[in-house]
Scaffold this motif. Structure first.
Motif, PDB file in Angstrom:
ATOM      1  N   THR A 163      62.666 -48.244 -30.901  1.00 51.02           N
ATOM      2  CA  THR A 163      63.778 -47.307 -31.013  1.00 51.02           C
ATOM      3  C   THR A 163      64.931 -47.789 -30.149  1.00 51.02           C
ATOM      4  OG1 THR A 163      62.944 -45.938 -29.193  1.00 51.02           O
ATOM      5  CG2 THR A 163      62.236 -45.353 -31.412  1.00 51.02           C
ATOM      6  N   LYS A 177      70.333 -48.571 -21.129  1.00 53.53           N
ATOM      7  CA  LYS A 177      69.654 -47.481 -20.429  1.00 53.53           C
ATOM      8  C   LYS A 177      70.643 -46.659 -19.600  1.00 53.53           C
ATOM      9  CE  LYS A 177      65.706 -48.571 -18.414  1.00 53.53           C
ATOM     10  NZ  LYS A 177      64.703 -49.391 -17.669  1.00 53.53           N
ATOM     11  N   HIS A 227      63.690 -40.556 -35.757  1.00 45.95           N
ATOM     12  CA  HIS A 227      63.582 -41.081 -34.395  1.00 45.95           C
ATOM     13  C   HIS A 227      64.933 -41.103 -33.673  1.00 45.95           C
ATOM     14  CE1 HIS A 227      64.993 -44.869 -36.241  1.00 45.95           C
ATOM     15  NE2 HIS A 227      65.368 -45.201 -35.027  1.00 45.95           N
ATOM     16  N   ASP A 228      64.873 -41.248 -32.371  1.00 44.14           N
ATOM     17  CA  ASP A 228      66.052 -41.297 -31.499  1.00 44.14           C
ATOM     18  C   ASP A 228      66.684 -42.678 -31.590  1.00 44.14           C
ATOM     19  OD1 ASP A 228      67.893 -41.425 -29.451  1.00 44.14           O
ATOM     20  OD2 ASP A 228      66.515 -40.789 -27.868  1.00 44.14           O
ATOM     21  N   GLY A 259      67.285 -44.673 -28.401  1.00 44.47           N
ATOM     22  CA  GLY A 259      66.123 -45.407 -27.926  1.00 44.47           C
ATOM     23  C   GLY A 259      65.472 -44.794 -26.705  1.00 44.47           C
ATOM     24  N   SER A 260      64.157 -45.029 -26.577  1.00 45.20           N
ATOM     25  CA  SER A 260      63.425 -44.611 -25.387  1.00 45.20           C
ATOM     26  C   SER A 260      63.408 -45.759 -24.381  1.00 45.20           C
ATOM     27  CB  SER A 260      61.988 -44.241 -25.752  1.00 45.20           C
ATOM     28  OG  SER A 260      61.214 -45.402 -26.016  1.00 45.20           O
ATOM     29  N   PHE A 261      63.319 -45.414 -23.117  1.00 41.98           N
ATOM     30  CA  PHE A 261      63.270 -46.458 -22.086  1.00 41.98           C
ATOM     31  C   PHE A 261      62.028 -47.328 -22.260  1.00 41.98           C
ATOM     32  CE2 PHE A 261      66.106 -44.469 -18.535  1.00 41.98           C
ATOM     33  CZ  PHE A 261      67.143 -44.390 -19.451  1.00 41.98           C
ATOM     34  N   VAL A 262      60.927 -46.729 -22.684  1.00 40.91           N
ATOM     35  CA  VAL A 262      59.691 -47.496 -22.882  1.00 40.91           C
ATOM     36  C   VAL A 262      59.899 -48.564 -23.945  1.00 40.91           C
ATOM     37  CG1 VAL A 262      57.304 -47.375 -23.681  1.00 40.91           C
ATOM     38  CG2 VAL A 262      58.181 -45.629 -22.117  1.00 40.91           C
ATOM     39  N   ASP A 263      60.486 -48.175 -25.078  1.00 40.41           N
ATOM     40  CA  ASP A 263      60.715 -49.139 -26.154  1.00 40.41           C
ATOM     41  C   ASP A 263      61.733 -50.197 -25.749  1.00 40.41           C
ATOM     42  OD1 ASP A 263      58.912 -47.794 -27.685  1.00 40.41           O
ATOM     43  OD2 ASP A 263      60.366 -46.962 -29.100  1.00 40.41           O
TER      44      ASP A 263
END
Length: 433
Positions: free
Chosen positions: A53, A135, A167-168, A171-175
């Motif tokens: 993401t 981020k 989905h976002d 993006g997620s920080f994990v992805d």
């Protein structure tokens, strides 16, 4: 019945395709000594793979980190030194890069865009740096901002079930942290071939010279096959879905409600009435919901309605929405506002006055026509029309097509927005009130 007649602007547009598949749009206009150069790639947030993401947006950043013959930060230096401006943006269904320069900067822009089309500088250092930048952008624009991501990030997972649609896209920080150089190279190879892009040039230039310059700079870009875009379709809602969440930085309640609408590309005639309907509902003090919610009932402090999550009706495809969002005074129940919205839709479904409709269609057409006043805006609009509708000149016809929308079509569109087909998102304020 009357139909508003809205003329289409007459721009000279030349379209051709290079041997590597790059589609080219040239629209000369000597009205101002500037030139706008846009490259639009047919890839957006909806195309990014599961587990990655935010990758489409991350890759947009990577495209500014240098390329074969352009060092890091040199794109910015070259354009600004020539008196120009530049930027890029990621959308649900496309990504664009654009430059506005004095007329004598045309070749510079073509060189810069063709060089990174050959391949950006994808390195561990550049990737790590841009992951950090993205981020931080998420922290500033979403995590640490009141109503961050409302509703364009928060509402899709209520409305849709598939990864592509729900989905976002930020993006997620994990992805983002898991992204690798190989991932970035694979994304470039899959989605950034010349055959998946449109180059659009508008403004003050000689047509024959521009053709030669385009061939010189882009003709030798490697030919690679365009990706096959999967279907993003999924079933419509048959029962209301509703989700609420607490925003610790918000001080007022808010709500968004959305319904599926026809495909803006394959069902354009059926989609157009919803564009007009959004204007009828919330554009200007005389619009239905502004008059009712803000001025009469005082159950909202602000309200807006539009088609597509990013409010760009003619640069989107596949499953999308008609959306109404409102910010409410303390203590106002969301169901009160939803009830008013449904009441106004029911009134419209019973019939629309032709004079009101003509005024509304003129306003929305004027907004589109104003976009053509800007050389850079015109260049970008020609490119997205070529991407989504297969013809850059379609961008000049949208105002006239909106003028042909009938009162009956708008009434039918309003009647289709029933409570059982809607998704509702409620923001509960957690900040100091």
């Amino acid at each position: 019945m009357t139909v508003a007649t809205i003329p289409a602007p007459a721009f000279a547009i030349e379209r051709f395709k290079l041997a590597n598949g790059l589609r080219v749009v040239l629209a000369p206009d000597p009205g101002a000594p500037v030139v706008g150069v846009a490259v639009v790639y047919d890839v957006g947030m909806r195309s990014e793979p599961e587990g990655r993401t935010g990758f489409a947006h991350l890759f947009e950043h990577m495209m500014f980190q240098g390329s074969h013959n352009v060092g890091k930060a040199e794109h910015m230096r070259h354009v600004q030194s020539a008196g120009g401006t530049f930027n890029g943006s990621t959308h649900i269904d496309y990504t664009d890069y654009f430059n506005l320069l004095p007329s004598n900067g045309l070749e510079l822009a073509l060189f810069l865009e063709s060089d990174r089309m050959r391949g950006p500088a994808i390195t561990e250092e550049n990737l790590a740096n841009q992951v950090s930048v993205v981020k931080e952008e998420i922290r500033v624009n979403v995590l640490n901002r009141p109503y961050g991501g409302f509703p364009w990030i928060k509402l899709p997972p209520v409305m849709f079930d598939t990864f592509a649609n729900s989905h976002d896209g930020y993006g997620s920080f994990v992805d983002l942290d898991a992204a690798t150089v190989d991932d970035a190279k694979s994304f470039f190879n899959a989605y950034y071939p010349a055959s998946n892009a449109v180059l659009s040039v508008a403004g003050d230039f000689d047509l024959a010279q521009a053709r030669e310059l385009v061939e010189r700079h882009f003709g030798s870009v490697e030919a690679r096959p365009a990706p096959v875009h999967p279907s993003f379709d999924e079933p419509d809602l048959s029962a209301e879905r509703r989700v609420s969440y607490t925003d610790e930085r918000a001080t007022l309640p808010a709500a968004a409600v959305a319904w599926r609408v026809p495909d803006p590309v394959t069902e354009l005639d059926e989609f157009l009435p919803y564009v007009v309907l959004g204007e009828l509902l919330t554009d200007g003090d005389a619009s239905r919901l502004v008059e009712r919610l803000i001025h009469t009932d005082r159950t909202a402090t602000a309200v807006a309605a539009h088609t597509t999550f990013m409010a760009e009706p003619f640069a989107s495809r596949g499953p999308t929405v008609m959306l109404v969002q409102a910010f409410l005074p303390p203590g106002t129940a969301v169901d009160t506002v939803l009830g008013t919205v449904q009441e106004e839709l029911a009134r419209i479904a019973e019939g629309v006055d032709e004079a009101e409709l003509d005024r509304v269609k003129a306003r929305v057409a004027a907004q589109l026509l104003r976009g053509d006043d800007s050389v850079m805006g015109r260049s970008r609009r020609f490119a997205t029309a070529e991407i989504f509708h297969g013809d850059a000149a379609m961008s000049t016809r949208f105002p006239a097509l909106l003028g042909e929308v009938t009162a009956e079509a708008v009434a039918q569109a309003a009647a289709a927005l029933t409570p059982n087909r809607r998704a509702v998102l409620e923001v509960i304020p957690g900040g100091n009130q």
